[in-house]
Design a protein around this motif. Structure first.
Motif, PDB file in Angstrom:
ATOM      1  N   GLU A 335       0.796  -1.310   0.118  1.00 52.18           N
ATOM      2  CA  GLU A 335       0.049   0.052   0.047  1.00 52.18           C
ATOM      3  C   GLU A 335       0.856   1.316   0.030  1.00 52.18           C
ATOM      4  OE1 GLU A 335       0.509  -2.092   2.661  1.00 52.18           O
ATOM      5  OE2 GLU A 335       0.964  -0.976   4.542  1.00 52.18           O
ATOM      6  N   HIS A 357      -7.042  -6.241   0.295  1.00 51.64           N
ATOM      7  CA  HIS A 357      -6.098  -6.117   1.302  1.00 51.64           C
ATOM      8  C   HIS A 357      -5.688  -4.714   1.237  1.00 51.64           C
ATOM      9  CE1 HIS A 357      -3.456  -7.310   4.491  1.00 51.64           C
ATOM     10  NE2 HIS A 357      -2.680  -6.536   4.031  1.00 51.64           N
ATOM     11  N   GLU A 358      -4.918  -4.488   0.040  1.00 59.22           N
ATOM     12  CA  GLU A 358      -4.117  -3.291  -0.078  1.00 59.22           C
ATOM     13  C   GLU A 358      -4.952  -1.883  -0.020  1.00 59.22           C
ATOM     14  OE1 GLU A 358      -1.079  -3.858   0.376  1.00 59.22           O
ATOM     15  OE2 GLU A 358      -1.071  -5.868  -0.186  1.00 59.22           O
ATOM     16  N   HIS A 361      -5.700  -0.941   3.494  1.00 56.51           N
ATOM     17  CA  HIS A 361      -4.521  -0.121   3.998  1.00 56.51           C
ATOM     18  C   HIS A 361      -4.590   1.424   4.010  1.00 56.51           C
ATOM     19  CE1 HIS A 361      -1.544  -3.218   5.759  1.00 56.51           C
ATOM     20  NE2 HIS A 361      -1.566  -3.809   4.823  1.00 56.51           N
ATOM     21  N   GLU A 380      -1.376  -4.019   9.608  1.00 61.57           N
ATOM     22  CA  GLU A 380      -1.754  -5.376   8.835  1.00 61.57           C
ATOM     23  C   GLU A 380      -3.005  -6.101   9.514  1.00 61.57           C
ATOM     24  OE1 GLU A 380      -0.690  -6.108   6.163  1.00 61.57           O
ATOM     25  OE2 GLU A 380       1.314  -4.762   6.140  1.00 61.57           O
ATOM     26  N   TYR A 440      -0.614  -9.976  11.266  1.00 60.63           N
ATOM     27  CA  TYR A 440      -1.715 -10.155  10.488  1.00 60.63           C
ATOM     28  C   TYR A 440      -2.879 -10.811  11.187  1.00 60.63           C
ATOM     29  CZ  TYR A 440       0.882  -9.211   6.303  1.00 60.63           C
ATOM     30  OH  TYR A 440       1.591  -8.330   5.248  1.00 60.63           O
TER      31      TYR A 440
HETATM   32 ZN   LIG Z   1      -0.978  -5.763   4.344  1.00 56.33          ZN
END
Ligand SMILES: [Zn+2]
Length: 611
Positions: A335, A357-358, A361, A380, A440
């Motif tokens: 990101e 996901h990105e 961010h 994360e 994560y």
């Molecule tokens: Zn990530």
């Protein structure tokens, strides 16, 4: 005293209304943050992968401290044999497959570097020393609180062969992935300087405005942070009318990015550039290689990206910029400001997953800019949490427990004996693997399980309040838990402390159920050190179910419930055992289950049910 306070509040009010988007000086809450305004001119040679840069950095010291030094990150210096990144990657017990010993084998024309040729403070030469990936600068004149100084610098850079995140000619043939490519002022905050070497993890920057001119071969298309100021001189899919390019082999792209803490770009001569408008949101830009194998996926990705942008804006807070770009570049997914680099030769679900996901961010680290080096789990972990929910919704997965995978990973790590507390510096884990499970998975469980502790509606409101109060700032772990406390009215310091500052684990169990005439007595035990409030479900042989709730005394309250339940007396953490009564005979009970929805990260599920 009261009058004085009122007076300073007036000054703050007038200043904040004068420049609300950028002023983050000392406030009545004690919060302050530094400010930067960058102007850069870059001339890139796409044959040698070398570039020349001029940088003017206007730096405002909003801290209450006098600064006699400043530090810049020179990230590209990490990609040299014997650098800290190289040596760490060759000596950690489980090396990152992307890095391993690759840096040690780079030839002089393949390494990365940033060489600072000159540096001035307010037009006077200042002395500096390059120490690995950090430029240590001793100032001529200390910078007083509230003072602004101007640093001017000339530098030469070489883009490394792509090893990690940035670099030239990545696996999918993208020529330039330009992340961490410029001399970047390190952040100074309430904890002091953060001049961390670039070893594996890198994000913590100063908020400010960027004005960047990139001169490059005219066949290259650029995507990245910032709004292009001269689209009709450039074309390449940015134009709004007929393009008038200047003569010569190169074009100068002029970008401006307001209120960001990083500036990233990628360039390639074979990019397709598509655009899609998000309803009530930004213009999305997509940059991907003109390759028949991936085109259909990259077209199908576009409407889903639009829905993801809407999902995050709705569930966390409105995306504040007018543009977001998904760019095929880098080495997986990473990101950046107003954009992401992802690899593009993927199956469709994987392409959607990495984009989800990105993009998440953008909220968790970019806008809510926690120091990634020390609070990676807020970056994360929170991203993994919200991205799991978004994917469940947008891809119609209808999973009743979308973060279950994070729980499983975390519990596996907790049982492995290799866990380190979430307060460990990101680069000082014994294993990359336990960093990953911590950042994560345990980070995702932190939020999902907070929903169990305070109730799902309270968690939803907590995320919105956290965003409202802390976007464009540098929130800390205390800020998320205080947001949750303010929303829920519950005391939650124990949750933050046990789950992030220790490796204490959760294990509650059912010791037995004893019948006595028309009643049954359930005995519970706390086996693990970490306290939790307890949801209990009793299932009867006639098929009916009854819910019980045991408040945790140190929470000083109960989570709300929309379904009927019996609230039992508090459980004080000190007491290893607890009993409660069910007003039905034992022979009618089919089972008694702790946490029937599996939202508590109990490391031993075998003792969670009894009959
Ligand atoms: Zn990530």
């Amino acid at each position: 005293m009261k009058k004085l306070l009122f007076f300073s509040a007036c000054i703050l009010f007038s200043l904040s209304s004068w420049n609300i988007s950028t002023y983050q000086g000392a406030s009545s809450t004690g919060y302050w943050q530094q400010h930067v305004d960058y102007k850069m001119e870059i001339d890139m040679n796409v044959e040698t992968y070398q570039y020349k840069g001029k940088q003017t950095l206007v730096y405002t010291n909003n801290s209450p401290d006098i600064l006699d030094k400043v530090f810049y990150h020179l990230y590209f210096n990490a990609f040299q044999p014997e650098s800290e990144m190289d040596v760490r990657s060759r000596t950690i017990l489980d090396p990152d497959k992307r890095v391993k010993d690759r840096i040690s084998k780079l030839k002089p024309n393949e390494i990365g570097y940033i060489k600072v040729n000159s540096l001035f403070q307010d037009e006077k030469v200042i002395s500096y020393e390059t120490v690995g990936t950090i430029l240590e600068v001793t100032l001529n004149e200390p910078i007083k609180p509230r003072a602004t100084v101007t640093f001017t610098m000339e530098f030469d850079g070489q883009v490394p062969v792509q090893i990690r995140r940035s670099g030239r000619n990545n696996n999918e043939g993208v020529v330039l992935s330009m992340a961490q490519w410029y001399p970047k002022m390190a952040e100074y905050d309430f904890e002091g300087w953060h001049a961390d070497s670039y070893i594996a993890r890198e994000f913590h920057g100063v908020w400010g405005d960027f004005d960047v001119k990139i001169t490059i071969d005219k066949n290259f298309t650029i995507g990245g942070t910032g709004y292009l100021q001269n689209p009709n001189e450039i074309g390449h899919g940015y134009e709004t009318e007929k393009v008038k390019q200047t003569k010569g082999d190169k074009l100068t792209w002029h970008f401006k990015a307001p209120n960001v803490h990083d500036f990233t770009w990628a360039a390639d001569p074979n990019y397709i550039h598509d655009k899609m408008q998000v309803p009530n949101g930004p213009m999305l830009h997509f940059f991907y290689k003109d390759n028949d194998k991936i085109k259909a996926n990259w077209k199908n990705l576009q409407p889903i990206t639009s829905r993801l942008m809407q999902y995050y804006s709705e569930h966390i807070g409105k995306y504040p910029y007018e543009q977001y770009s998904v760019i095929q570049a880098g080495d997986g997914g990473m990101e950046y400001g107003m954009c992401t680099f992802i690899t593009g030769n993927r199956k469709f679900n994987s392409l959607v997953g990495v984009t989800s996901h990105e993009m998440a961010h953008t909220w968790f680290q970019f806008l809510l800019a926690t120091n990634e080096v020390i609070h990676y789990w807020m970056d994360e972990g929170f991203t993994s949490y919200i991205s799991s929910l978004a994917m469940n919704d947008i891809m119609n997965r209808n999973n009743s427990h979308p973060t279950e995978g994070s729980y499983k990973n975390y519990i596996k790590m907790a049982l492995s004996g290799k866990e380190q507390p979430l307060t460990t510096h990101a680069d000082r884990y014994e294993f990359n693997r336990s960093y990953g499970s911590s950042a994560y998975s345990k980070g995702s469980v932190f939020l999902a399980q907070l929903g169990y502790v305070i109730g799902e509606d309270n968690l939803k409101q907590t995320l919105k309040k956290y965003f409202d109060d802390f976007h464009f700032k540098h929130p800390t772990p205390n800020d998320i838990i205080r947001s949750a406390e303010k929303v829920s009215g519950l005391e939650l310091d124990w949750y933050l402390m046990d789950f992030t500052q220790t490796t204490n684990t959760i294990d509650y169990g059912i010791r037995g159920i004893n019948g006595r005439d028309q009643i049954s007595i359930v005995s519970l035990e706390r086996v693990g050190l970490m306290p939790m409030p307890i949801d209990i479900e009793v299932e009867y042989k006639d098929g009916t179910k009854e819910q019980f709730y045991i408040p945790l005394q140190m929470m000083r309250g109960e989570k709300p419930s929309t379904t009927p339940r019996t609230v039992l007396k508090d459980w004080a953490w000190t007491h290893p055992s607890y009993r409660f009564t069910i007003n039905r005979p034992k022979k009618e009970i089919k089972s008694v289950t702790i946490d029937p929805e599996n939202k508590m990260a109990d490391i031993n599920k075998y003792n969670n049910s009894g009959h």
